[in-house]
Scaffold this active site. Structure first.
Site, PDB file in Angstrom:
ATOM      1  N   ASP A 137       0.817  -1.208   0.000  1.00  0.00           N
ATOM      2  CA  ASP A 137       0.000   0.000   0.000  1.00  0.00           C
ATOM      3  C   ASP A 137       0.854   1.263   0.000  1.00  0.00           C
ATOM      4  O   ASP A 137       2.061   1.215   0.236  1.00  0.00           O
ATOM      5  CB  ASP A 137      -0.965  -0.003   1.200  1.00  0.00           C
ATOM      6  CG  ASP A 137      -0.327  -0.559   2.475  1.00  0.00           C
ATOM      7  OD1 ASP A 137       0.905  -0.592   2.573  1.00  0.00           O
ATOM      8  OD2 ASP A 137      -1.081  -0.963   3.371  1.00  0.00           O
ATOM      9  N   ASN A 162      -7.757  -3.205  14.392  1.00  0.00           N
ATOM     10  CA  ASN A 162      -9.148  -3.506  14.028  1.00  0.00           C
ATOM     11  C   ASN A 162      -9.234  -4.689  13.062  1.00  0.00           C
ATOM     12  O   ASN A 162     -10.276  -4.927  12.467  1.00  0.00           O
ATOM     13  CB  ASN A 162      -9.799  -2.265  13.405  1.00  0.00           C
ATOM     14  CG  ASN A 162      -9.088  -1.803  12.137  1.00  0.00           C
ATOM     15  OD1 ASN A 162      -8.146  -2.440  11.677  1.00  0.00           O
ATOM     16  ND2 ASN A 162      -9.551  -0.697  11.567  1.00  0.00           N
ATOM     17  N   HIS A 205      -7.481  -5.039  10.260  1.00  0.00           N
ATOM     18  CA  HIS A 205      -7.201  -4.751   8.841  1.00  0.00           C
ATOM     19  C   HIS A 205      -5.916  -5.443   8.382  1.00  0.00           C
ATOM     20  O   HIS A 205      -5.007  -5.693   9.173  1.00  0.00           O
ATOM     21  CB  HIS A 205      -7.184  -3.246   8.542  1.00  0.00           C
ATOM     22  CG  HIS A 205      -5.989  -2.478   9.018  1.00  0.00           C
ATOM     23  ND1 HIS A 205      -6.086  -1.213   9.548  1.00  0.00           N
ATOM     24  CD2 HIS A 205      -4.666  -2.769   9.034  1.00  0.00           C
ATOM     25  CE1 HIS A 205      -4.871  -0.777   9.856  1.00  0.00           C
ATOM     26  NE2 HIS A 205      -3.997  -1.691   9.562  1.00  0.00           N
ATOM     27  N   GLU A 253      -9.867  -2.108   5.436  1.00  0.00           N
ATOM     28  CA  GLU A 253     -10.478  -1.869   6.732  1.00  0.00           C
ATOM     29  C   GLU A 253     -11.737  -2.716   6.884  1.00  0.00           C
ATOM     30  O   GLU A 253     -12.289  -3.191   5.892  1.00  0.00           O
ATOM     31  CB  GLU A 253     -10.852  -0.375   6.842  1.00  0.00           C
ATOM     32  CG  GLU A 253      -9.677   0.589   6.634  1.00  0.00           C
ATOM     33  CD  GLU A 253      -8.758   0.705   7.850  1.00  0.00           C
ATOM     34  OE1 GLU A 253      -8.831  -0.151   8.758  1.00  0.00           O
ATOM     35  OE2 GLU A 253      -7.951   1.643   7.897  1.00  0.00           O
TER      36      GLU A 253
HETATM   37  C1  F6R Z   1       1.443  -1.723   6.137  1.00  0.00           C
HETATM   38  C2  F6R Z   1       0.090  -2.227   6.251  1.00  0.00           C
HETATM   39  C3  F6R Z   1      -0.684  -2.231   7.522  1.00  0.00           C
HETATM   40  C4  F6R Z   1       0.126  -2.636   8.731  1.00  0.00           C
HETATM   41  C5  F6R Z   1      -0.736  -2.614   9.995  1.00  0.00           C
HETATM   42  C6  F6R Z   1       0.078  -2.888  11.234  1.00  0.00           C
HETATM   43  O1  F6R Z   1       1.943  -1.847   4.817  1.00  0.00           O
HETATM   44  O2  F6R Z   1      -0.403  -2.627   5.256  1.00  0.00           O
HETATM   45  O3  F6R Z   1      -1.783  -3.082   7.380  1.00  0.00           O
HETATM   46  O4  F6R Z   1       0.651  -3.921   8.532  1.00  0.00           O
HETATM   47  O5  F6R Z   1      -1.369  -1.382  10.120  1.00  0.00           O
HETATM   48  O6  F6R Z   1       0.966  -1.815  11.434  1.00  0.00           O
HETATM   49  P1  F6R Z   1       2.131  -1.905  12.503  1.00  0.00           P
HETATM   50  O7  F6R Z   1       3.061  -2.962  12.038  1.00  0.00           O
HETATM   51  O8  F6R Z   1       2.800  -0.549  12.482  1.00  0.00           O
HETATM   52  O9  F6R Z   1       1.492  -2.229  13.809  1.00  0.00           O
END
Ligand code: F6R
Length: 240
Positions: A67, A136, A138, A143
């Site tokens: 992303d 959450n 995701h 989401e």
């Molecule tokens: C990042 C991504 C997000 C993260 C998620 C966890 O490329 O796609 O889904 O993997 O938000 O983030 P962290 O690792 O910072 O807790």
């Protein structure tokens, strides 16, 4: 789902990093999907150490990231492209022409999504996709919602994600939109590795593994993947 529990994130970084190095050595022109965020950093650190020790090379590896924020220059310090440069790509011998990224500033998100899917397919598809998980549930920026997404698309970020990630934005407000690979694109990867560390992920981990498969917990879809390996530390596994 293959669930593996480790003491802490350092142990996971070593285990997942080793898995990547072994895979690259067995298939030097493999196609790897990477993630940003805090979770994969110990894994990237381990891979960089192995590269510096001459034990792995990214010379022919192709990469795609999950992303990218919208309305943020690609070279901004908080872009996911910059994150990958700083944490992995500038520290190994990857050819930057082999680094695939969604363009968060594309004028036509649908055309950009089609370009990305075609690019991944033309390289042979993703061998391994690395994932973190949001509090959450995701994965990437998919989401919780009423249906699973398909290919890449533009999303409006939720308040929970904005709250979690805005700590990184100290100069400008955090973007409200992102381009993300969809659940359909992620599920096409031949292998998926999801890492979750820390108590703040425990509920999402429980919902992902023990709950129903539902788009209200996007990560739960991994129950239906034929080769999904989940790496947890004890805190993230504490509600299982
Ligand atoms: C990042 C991504 C997000 C993260 C998620 C966890 O490329 O796609 O889904 O993997 O938000 O983030 P962290 O690792 O910072 O807790």
């Amino acid at each position: 789902m293959d669930i593996r529990i480790f003491k802490n994130e350092a142990e996971i970084g070593e285990a997942v990093g080793k898995l990547y190095c072994d895979f690259i050595n067995s298939k030097p022109d493999c196609v790897l999907g990477f993630a940003t965020g805090a979770t994969p950093v110990p894994t990237y650190n381990y891979i960089v150490e192995q590269y510096k020790a001459g034990k792995v090379s990214f010379k022919d590896v192709k990469t795609f990231n999950l992303d990218e924020y919208c309305d943020l220059p690609k070279t901004h310090k908080n872009s996911y492209y910059t994150f990958m440069l700083e944490n992995l790509f500038s520290k190994v011998d990857v050819n930057l022409d082999n680094v695939g990224f969604l363009d968060g500033n594309a004028a036509d998100p649908e055309a950009e999504s089609a370009r990305y899917a075609a690019d991944i397919a033309s390289k042979g598809g993703l061998d391994i996709q690395l994932l973190g998980i949001g509090r959450n549930g995701h994965i990437a920026f998919n989401e919780p919602s009423d249906e699973f997404s398909g290919e890449s698309h533009k999303v409006k970020l939720t308040d929970s994600t904005i709250e979690a990630n805005s700590i990184y934005f100290d100069d400008i407000p955090m973007p409200r939109y992102a381009m993300t690979m969809g659940i359909g694109s992620i599920m096409k990867a031949r292998k998926i590795i999801l890492i979750a560390t820390g108590a703040s992920k425990a509920q999402a981990v429980k919902d992902m593994i023990k709950g129903p498969v539902t788009p209200h917990c996007p990560a739960s879809v991994l129950q239906e993947h034929k080769d999904a390996v989940i790496f947890l530390d004890e805190a993230a596994a504490s509600l299982l």
